[in-house]
Design an enzyme around this catalytic site. Structure first.
Site, short mmCIF file in Angstrom:
data_model
loop_
_atom_site.label_atom_id
_atom_site.label_comp_id
_atom_site.label_asym_id
_atom_site.label_seq_id
_atom_site.Cartn_x
_atom_site.Cartn_y
_atom_site.Cartn_z
N GLU A 224 -21.77 41.39 -30.74
CA GLU A 224 -20.61 41.30 -31.62
C GLU A 224 -20.62 39.94 -32.30
OE1 GLU A 224 -16.76 41.01 -29.38
OE2 GLU A 224 -18.07 41.26 -27.63
N LYS A 226 -19.55 36.23 -33.39
CA LYS A 226 -18.88 35.07 -32.79
C LYS A 226 -17.95 34.52 -33.85
CE LYS A 226 -19.80 30.90 -30.08
NZ LYS A 226 -18.67 30.12 -30.59
N ARG A 231 -11.11 30.14 -28.92
CA ARG A 231 -11.05 31.11 -27.82
C ARG A 231 -9.70 30.96 -27.11
NH1 ARG A 231 -15.40 32.41 -24.10
NH2 ARG A 231 -14.77 34.31 -22.96
N ARG A 246 -9.28 27.48 -24.25
CA ARG A 246 -10.41 27.57 -23.33
C ARG A 246 -10.34 26.54 -22.23
NH1 ARG A 246 -16.68 26.90 -25.03
NH2 ARG A 246 -16.24 24.77 -24.39
N GLU A 271 -10.20 35.76 -29.66
CA GLU A 271 -10.34 34.65 -30.60
C GLU A 271 -9.07 34.55 -31.42
OE1 GLU A 271 -13.30 31.68 -31.93
OE2 GLU A 271 -13.23 33.12 -30.28
N LYS A 393 -24.86 33.14 -26.62
CA LYS A 393 -24.38 32.90 -27.98
C LYS A 393 -25.58 32.50 -28.83
CE LYS A 393 -22.83 28.25 -26.63
NZ LYS A 393 -21.68 27.33 -26.54
#
Length: 521
Positions: A224, A226, A231, A246, A271, A393
């Site tokens: 998916e 980023k 976050r 985060r 997000e 990532k």
């Protein structure tokens, strides 16, 4: 206070992670309550003294020390707390050395006018190391090379606990953490947070590149985007509604429109974005208009509407989903979104058959103003922390710019004697205008060379800042650039860092502002 000061002093001169852990554990083993709890709070950034500010400390020392002498001393030392600790002329007669717990509790109760005389008495009673530690503590500037995570790891190791279990209860306890230490010593039960909206540790991804991807099976992974926001974890449990960053900071008050629609019983991971009128994620610069605001006006809510794009679900209707495989959690999440969820949507999955297919999608990320890609093992549970393998990532390649060093400032902590914070600029006609600031990306050897260059090429001073002649080019890497009315150049870089020092390149050949403006997203 003496034991805490010795701990900070030892930590500041210790580089090895294991040795830092040993020092903290030894302190926990020998310090009494509540001192050790407040020490843990200090190391994790959980203490705040609103009436003890650096300006107040400066005024206090200037009441006893010649201003010119202090200015010269501060310029030489580079650190306020260390300078004051060294030059403070203690008055005779003070002999009460305060305990750490006494300091914290007195400052919490003291009003603004009461703090200076209290602090003055403590500075008279403490030795040089104690004064330094006291000032570092009250101004929240410890910087002794200990992260919040490392301090929690030390507590977990000392008490024979899993650090993830400590993280799980962390936001449900408060300094001086009496229940936490009782649990670690086996004198009490684990603090209960199951029915609260407290923070749960995030699952984090590790970076990967195309060469490393070739070694793993693409059929094991889902992909998916980023997204380019921040976050967040949105928790609604036991009548509480909270949103965490985060790092575990509670940021919900800054986004009331999200909390207002969080009427479910779940903890979700996603997000935080600002959406355009067309329903697309706005550039990160739009989200920055919402961050760190104390007052949220109707205009801000209208012009920068917040939205959560959901990645994962940790708990739902009292059930802990984290032990389930990603594919099972995703299915539950898709079922959950069968009901309308205002100001939220589900992050879509990207179809691909090979890493080459995924590389083509990644190539589109910059054009779409997206950070890159996320890869998730379909069979992996939700594991706290950064475990290599389950999540990766794959960020887009950074942009680079050849910029000219304009200003330098001393760093903090171990860097307080070096000019390590660099402001750089691009040419607008014959004028240099600042476009960014960076303080990492270089080696220790390069830091020494940069520091020497700054000292040898200073043409002006503004307090702790030195202006240098336009003679050194830095190749700066950055993720994106946005328009900004707060900067004289009209632009602001995101995540700038020094990529390379261009000792070989004349400053006149550095890049121009219009080249940077063409990269604005």
């Amino acid at each position: 206070m003496k034991a805490f000061a010795e701990l900070l002093d030892a930590l500041s001169y210790t580089h090895g992670r294991n040795e830092k852990l040993r020092l903290i554990q030894d302190y926990f083993a020998h310090a009494p309550d509540p001192d050790r709890g407040y020490a843990l709070a200090a190391l994790t950034g959980a203490l705040d003294f609103p009436h003890a500010k650096p300006a107040m400390v400066r005024d206090l020392v200037l009441s006893r020390v010649d201003p010119v002498l202090f200015a010269y001393s501060w310029d030489y030392v580079g650190d306020l707390a260390e300078t004051v600790a060294l030059v403070w002329p203690a008055k005779p007669g003070a002999n009460h050395v305060p305990a750490l717990g006494e300091i914290v509790e007195m400052l919490r109760l003291a009003g603004r006018e009461a703090v200076p005389p209290i602090l003055e008495g403590w500075l008279d009673a403490l030795d040089t190391t104690g004064r330094w530690a006291l000032l570092k503590l009250i101004t929240s500037e410890l910087r002794v090379g200990v992260s919040a995570r490392l301090a929690k790891t030390a507590l977990a190791a000392w008490g024979g606990l899993d650090v993830a279990a400590v993280e799980e209860v962390w936001h449900g306890v408060r300094p001086p953490y009496a229940a936490l230490f009782a649990w670690a010593e086996g004198r009490g039960a684990k603090p209960g947070v199951e029915e609260t909206a407290t923070f749960r540790p995030f699952m984090l991804a590790t970076a990967i590149d195309e060469a490393a991807l070739a070694a793993i099976d693409p059929t094991r992974y889902a992909a998916e985007w980023k997204w380019d926001g921040i976050r967040v974890q949105l928790g609604c449990r036991g009548g509480e509604r909270r949103m965490f960053s985060r790092t575990g900071d509670d940021i919900g008050a800054a986004f009331p429109e999200i909390l207002d629609v969080a009427t479910f019983d779940a903890v979700i991971d996603g997000e935080l974005l600002v959406m355009t009128p067309q329903g697309e994620p706005a550039p990160f610069n739009a989200l920055q208009q919402r961050l760190n605001r104390k007052t949220i006006t109707p205009r801000v809510l209208r012009d920068y509407p917040a939205h959560v794009r959901v990645y994962d679900m940790l708990l739902c209707d009292g059930e802990d989903l984290r032990p389930l495989a990603w594919r099972q959690r995703r299915r539950r999440l898709e079922d959950w979104f069968a009901k309308p969820r205002p100001r939220m949507d589900l992050s879509p999955l990207l179809g691909f058959a090979s890493w080459r297919d995924l590389a083509r999608l990644r190539a589109e990320a910059r054009e779409r103003a997206i950070e890159g890609l996320m890869l998730k093992d379909k069979d992996a549970p939700y594991l706290p922390g950064r475990t290599k393998g389950p999540w990766f990532k794959w960020k887009r390649d950074p942009l680079t710019l050849d910029a000219v060093l304009m200003y330098a400032q001393r760093g903090s902590g171990k860097r307080s004697s070096y000019y390590s914070d660099y402001t750089f600029g691009a040419w607008r006609g014959d004028e240099l205008v600042p476009v960014g600031k960076a303080y990492f990306g270089f080696t220790d050897e390069e830091l020494l060379a940069l520091d020497r260059w700054v000292r040898a090429n200073t043409i002006n001073r503004f307090g702790p800042v030195r202006e240098v002649r336009p003679g050194l080019v830095l190749e700066v890497a950055f993720d994106s650039v946005h328009r900004s009315g707060r900067h004289r150049s009209g632009v602001a870089m995101r995540f700038p860092r020094v990529h390379r020092i261009r000792w070989d390149k004349p400053a006149a050949e550095a890049d121009r502002l219009d080249e940077l403006q063409r990269l604005v997203t």
